[in-house]
Design a protein around this motif. Sequence first.
Motif, PDB file in Angstrom:
ATOM      1  N   ASN A  12       0.847  -1.194   0.000  1.00 19.97           N
ATOM      2  CA  ASN A  12       0.000   0.000   0.000  1.00 19.97           C
ATOM      3  C   ASN A  12       0.880   1.241   0.000  1.00 19.97           C
ATOM      4  O   ASN A  12       1.578   1.520   0.988  1.00 19.97           O
ATOM      5  CB  ASN A  12      -0.878   0.022   1.258  1.00 19.97           C
ATOM      6  CG  ASN A  12      -2.179  -0.736   1.090  1.00 19.97           C
ATOM      7  OD1 ASN A  12      -2.832  -0.634   0.054  1.00 19.97           O
ATOM      8  ND2 ASN A  12      -2.561  -1.491   2.102  1.00 19.97           N
ATOM      9  N   GLY A  13       0.851   1.996  -1.092  1.00 26.59           N
ATOM     10  CA  GLY A  13       1.668   3.202  -1.158  1.00 26.59           C
ATOM     11  C   GLY A  13       0.982   4.391  -1.781  1.00 26.59           C
ATOM     12  O   GLY A  13       1.585   5.464  -1.898  1.00 26.59           O
ATOM     13  N   ALA A  14      -0.289   4.245  -2.179  1.00 26.97           N
ATOM     14  CA  ALA A  14      -0.997   5.353  -2.827  1.00 26.97           C
ATOM     15  C   ALA A  14      -1.365   6.417  -1.804  1.00 26.97           C
ATOM     16  O   ALA A  14      -2.079   6.146  -0.842  1.00 26.97           O
ATOM     17  CB  ALA A  14      -2.261   4.835  -3.519  1.00 26.97           C
ATOM     18  N   ALA A  15      -0.856   7.630  -2.001  1.00 23.23           N
ATOM     19  CA  ALA A  15      -1.134   8.728  -1.072  1.00 23.23           C
ATOM     20  C   ALA A  15      -0.660  10.030  -1.687  1.00 23.23           C
ATOM     21  O   ALA A  15       0.148  10.027  -2.623  1.00 23.23           O
ATOM     22  CB  ALA A  15      -0.418   8.502   0.259  1.00 23.23           C
ATOM     23  N   HIS A  16      -1.145  11.151  -1.143  1.00 22.73           N
ATOM     24  CA  HIS A  16      -0.619  12.455  -1.543  1.00 22.73           C
ATOM     25  C   HIS A  16       0.714  12.644  -0.838  1.00 22.73           C
ATOM     26  O   HIS A  16       0.758  12.682   0.395  1.00 22.73           O
ATOM     27  CB  HIS A  16      -1.577  13.574  -1.138  1.00 22.73           C
ATOM     28  CG  HIS A  16      -2.776  13.701  -2.017  1.00 22.73           C
ATOM     29  ND1 HIS A  16      -2.718  14.267  -3.283  1.00 22.73           N
ATOM     30  CD2 HIS A  16      -4.053  13.327  -1.833  1.00 22.73           C
ATOM     31  CE1 HIS A  16      -3.919  14.242  -3.832  1.00 22.73           C
ATOM     32  NE2 HIS A  16      -4.750  13.662  -2.979  1.00 22.73           N
ATOM     33  N   PRO A  17       1.825  12.756  -1.571  1.00 22.73           N
ATOM     34  CA  PRO A  17       3.134  12.930  -0.926  1.00 22.73           C
ATOM     35  C   PRO A  17       3.146  14.139   0.003  1.00 22.73           C
ATOM     36  O   PRO A  17       2.759  15.240  -0.394  1.00 22.73           O
ATOM     37  CB  PRO A  17       4.090  13.147  -2.108  1.00 22.73           C
ATOM     38  CG  PRO A  17       3.405  12.505  -3.264  1.00 22.73           C
ATOM     39  CD  PRO A  17       1.945  12.746  -3.036  1.00 22.73           C
ATOM     40  N   GLY A  18       3.544  13.910   1.253  1.00 26.73           N
ATOM     41  CA  GLY A  18       3.623  15.014   2.204  1.00 26.73           C
ATOM     42  C   GLY A  18       2.305  15.384   2.848  1.00 26.73           C
ATOM     43  O   GLY A  18       2.276  16.097   3.846  1.00 26.73           O
ATOM     44  N   GLY A  19       1.202  14.918   2.279  1.00 22.28           N
ATOM     45  CA  GLY A  19      -0.106  15.221   2.854  1.00 22.28           C
ATOM     46  C   GLY A  19      -0.675  16.537   2.364  1.00 22.28           C
ATOM     47  O   GLY A  19       0.037  17.407   1.844  1.00 22.28           O
ATOM     48  N   LEU A  20      -1.972  16.705   2.543  1.00 23.83           N
ATOM     49  CA  LEU A  20      -2.678  17.904   2.093  1.00 23.83           C
ATOM     50  C   LEU A  20      -2.889  18.921   3.210  1.00 23.83           C
ATOM     51  O   LEU A  20      -3.403  20.007   2.965  1.00 23.83           O
ATOM     52  CB  LEU A  20      -4.049  17.510   1.518  1.00 23.83           C
ATOM     53  CG  LEU A  20      -4.007  16.648   0.252  1.00 23.83           C
ATOM     54  CD1 LEU A  20      -5.415  16.169  -0.095  1.00 23.83           C
ATOM     55  CD2 LEU A  20      -3.412  17.424  -0.913  1.00 23.83           C
ATOM     56  N   VAL A  21      -2.490  18.565   4.430  1.00 27.03           N
ATOM     57  CA  VAL A  21      -2.734  19.443   5.581  1.00 27.03           C
ATOM     58  C   VAL A  21      -1.481  20.248   5.886  1.00 27.03           C
ATOM     59  O   VAL A  21      -0.418  19.680   6.131  1.00 27.03           O
ATOM     60  CB  VAL A  21      -3.149  18.625   6.820  1.00 27.03           C
ATOM     61  CG1 VAL A  21      -3.452  19.547   7.990  1.00 27.03           C
ATOM     62  CG2 VAL A  21      -4.364  17.771   6.503  1.00 27.03           C
ATOM     63  N   ARG A  22      -1.584  21.577   5.879  1.00 27.58           N
ATOM     64  CA  ARG A  22      -0.443  22.428   6.214  1.00 27.58           C
ATOM     65  C   ARG A  22      -0.111  22.278   7.698  1.00 27.58           C
ATOM     66  O   ARG A  22      -0.951  21.911   8.515  1.00 27.58           O
ATOM     67  CB  ARG A  22      -0.780  23.886   5.898  1.00 27.58           C
ATOM     68  CG  ARG A  22      -1.062  24.147   4.425  1.00 27.58           C
ATOM     69  CD  ARG A  22       0.199  24.071   3.584  1.00 27.58           C
ATOM     70  NE  ARG A  22       1.107  25.161   3.907  1.00 27.58           N
ATOM     71  CZ  ARG A  22       1.084  26.359   3.321  1.00 27.58           C
ATOM     72  NH1 ARG A  22       0.175  26.624   2.400  1.00 27.58           N
ATOM     73  NH2 ARG A  22       1.957  27.296   3.647  1.00 27.58           N
ATOM     74  N   SER A  23       1.097  22.596   8.070  1.00 30.59           N
ATOM     75  CA  SER A  23       1.557  22.350   9.437  1.00 30.59           C
ATOM     76  C   SER A  23       0.892  23.261  10.462  1.00 30.59           C
ATOM     77  O   SER A  23       0.643  22.856  11.593  1.00 30.59           O
ATOM     78  CB  SER A  23       3.076  22.533   9.511  1.00 30.59           C
ATOM     79  OG  SER A  23       3.713  21.575   8.709  1.00 30.59           O
ATOM     80  N   GLN A  24       0.645  24.505  10.112  1.00 29.21           N
ATOM     81  CA  GLN A  24       0.080  25.447  11.076  1.00 29.21           C
ATOM     82  C   GLN A  24      -1.442  25.328  11.124  1.00 29.21           C
ATOM     83  O   GLN A  24      -2.103  25.255  10.090  1.00 29.21           O
ATOM     84  CB  GLN A  24       0.478  26.879  10.703  1.00 29.21           C
ATOM     85  CG  GLN A  24       1.986  27.095  10.674  1.00 29.21           C
ATOM     86  CD  GLN A  24       2.648  26.758  11.995  1.00 29.21           C
ATOM     87  OE1 GLN A  24       2.162  27.165  13.057  1.00 29.21           O
ATOM     88  NE2 GLN A  24       3.749  26.011  11.942  1.00 29.21           N
ATOM     89  N   ILE A  25      -1.981  25.320  12.329  1.00 29.86           N
ATOM     90  CA  ILE A  25      -3.426  25.144  12.497  1.00 29.86           C
ATOM     91  C   ILE A  25      -4.202  26.246  11.771  1.00 29.86           C
ATOM     92  O   ILE A  25      -5.299  26.020  11.260  1.00 29.86           O
ATOM     93  CB  ILE A  25      -3.812  25.107  14.005  1.00 29.86           C
ATOM     94  CG1 ILE A  25      -5.293  24.731  14.176  1.00 29.86           C
ATOM     95  CG2 ILE A  25      -3.492  26.425  14.694  1.00 29.86           C
ATOM     96  CD1 ILE A  25      -5.642  23.346  13.682  1.00 29.86           C
ATOM     97  N   GLU A  26      -3.610  27.465  11.708  1.00 26.55           N
ATOM     98  CA  GLU A  26      -4.283  28.571  11.024  1.00 26.55           C
ATOM     99  C   GLU A  26      -4.487  28.280   9.539  1.00 26.55           C
ATOM    100  O   GLU A  26      -5.424  28.796   8.919  1.00 26.55           O
ATOM    101  CB  GLU A  26      -3.472  29.871  11.184  1.00 26.55           C
ATOM    102  CG  GLU A  26      -3.378  30.388  12.600  1.00 26.55           C
ATOM    103  CD  GLU A  26      -2.258  29.709  13.383  1.00 26.55           C
ATOM    104  OE1 GLU A  26      -2.122  30.012  14.586  1.00 26.55           O
ATOM    105  OE2 GLU A  26      -1.527  28.879  12.794  1.00 26.55           O
ATOM    106  N   GLU A  27      -3.605  27.450   8.966  1.00 21.59           N
ATOM    107  CA  GLU A  27      -3.666  27.154   7.541  1.00 21.59           C
ATOM    108  C   GLU A  27      -4.208  25.762   7.253  1.00 21.59           C
ATOM    109  O   GLU A  27      -4.343  25.373   6.093  1.00 21.59           O
ATOM    110  CB  GLU A  27      -2.265  27.291   6.927  1.00 21.59           C
ATOM    111  CG  GLU A  27      -1.672  28.674   7.083  1.00 21.59           C
ATOM    112  CD  GLU A  27      -0.208  28.713   6.696  1.00 21.59           C
ATOM    113  OE1 GLU A  27       0.401  27.635   6.595  1.00 21.59           O
ATOM    114  OE2 GLU A  27       0.319  29.817   6.488  1.00 21.59           O
ATOM    115  N   ALA A  28      -4.506  25.005   8.308  1.00 18.97           N
ATOM    116  CA  ALA A  28      -4.935  23.616   8.133  1.00 18.97           C
ATOM    117  C   ALA A  28      -6.338  23.563   7.534  1.00 18.97           C
ATOM    118  O   ALA A  28      -7.251  24.255   7.989  1.00 18.97           O
ATOM    119  CB  ALA A  28      -4.910  22.889   9.467  1.00 18.97           C
TER     120      ALA A  28
END
Length: 264
Positions: A91-107
């Motif tokens: 299982n390797g299908a994913a968005h590289p790095g993820g779609l959620v920004r690190s800062q809660i203000e930008e999440a």
Amino acid sequence: MDLSLKGKVAVVTGGSMGIGRAITEALAAEGVRVAIVARSAGPLEETARAITEKTGVEILAAPADVSDTAQVTAMMDRVAAHFGRIDILVNGAAHPGGLVRSQIEEADPEGLLKDIDIKVVGYMRCAKAAAAHMKAGGYGRIINIGGLTGRGSKQLSGMRNVAICHMTKALSDQLGPHGITVNVIHPGVVETPHIHELYAKEAKLQGLTPAEVEANYAKVTPIRRVLQPNEIADVALFLASPRAAAITGESIAVDGGITRGIFL
């Protein structure tokens, strides 16, 4: 070492590039027939042709969206009908790095839901569909590609990798009696097309060049370099083999030592 993999059948999601492609090539070199899965049929078919020509082993392009349960089930049934069995799932299908920004203000909550649907629930969809075929053969290896963000607090996207570890352990309990092992590999900083996007983003934030960002990653890695995709593939190859029958429910970092935590 004879890994006793020749003649087995694998499904690799996210298999058209990066780590997924390296794992597919490694499996094919051992005589494993592989179905590679991604949403875009064109690049998938091109990769399948290239690896088939390189190894002489059949690689099947099996387009499917892992966020769609019906597509996943149909894809696994198609692969089993084509090859006659399914022994290995990566299982390797994913968005590289993820779609959620690190800062809660930008999440973005919707981005988080999409991340989890693809990488966590998507892995579960594939494992559920593949396990039915593995049980029939009395043998199975499920290898989930996680991420080191699950072992730290820097990235909000790490929660998807924490969830994968929990799912892996739970599935290892359920599937072990059927001869099926389930493990997680956490890659470190690996030379893939995605990593250069990360360097560029980090460079912009830190006021550095991408080359300086890469050098800084290497500097804090005990082996003092970025990893290559084939180094992740080598570990996946062993975990996919009968030699690894006693390893299940484990989370294994292949990271050059960059992880600083101690995991007992």
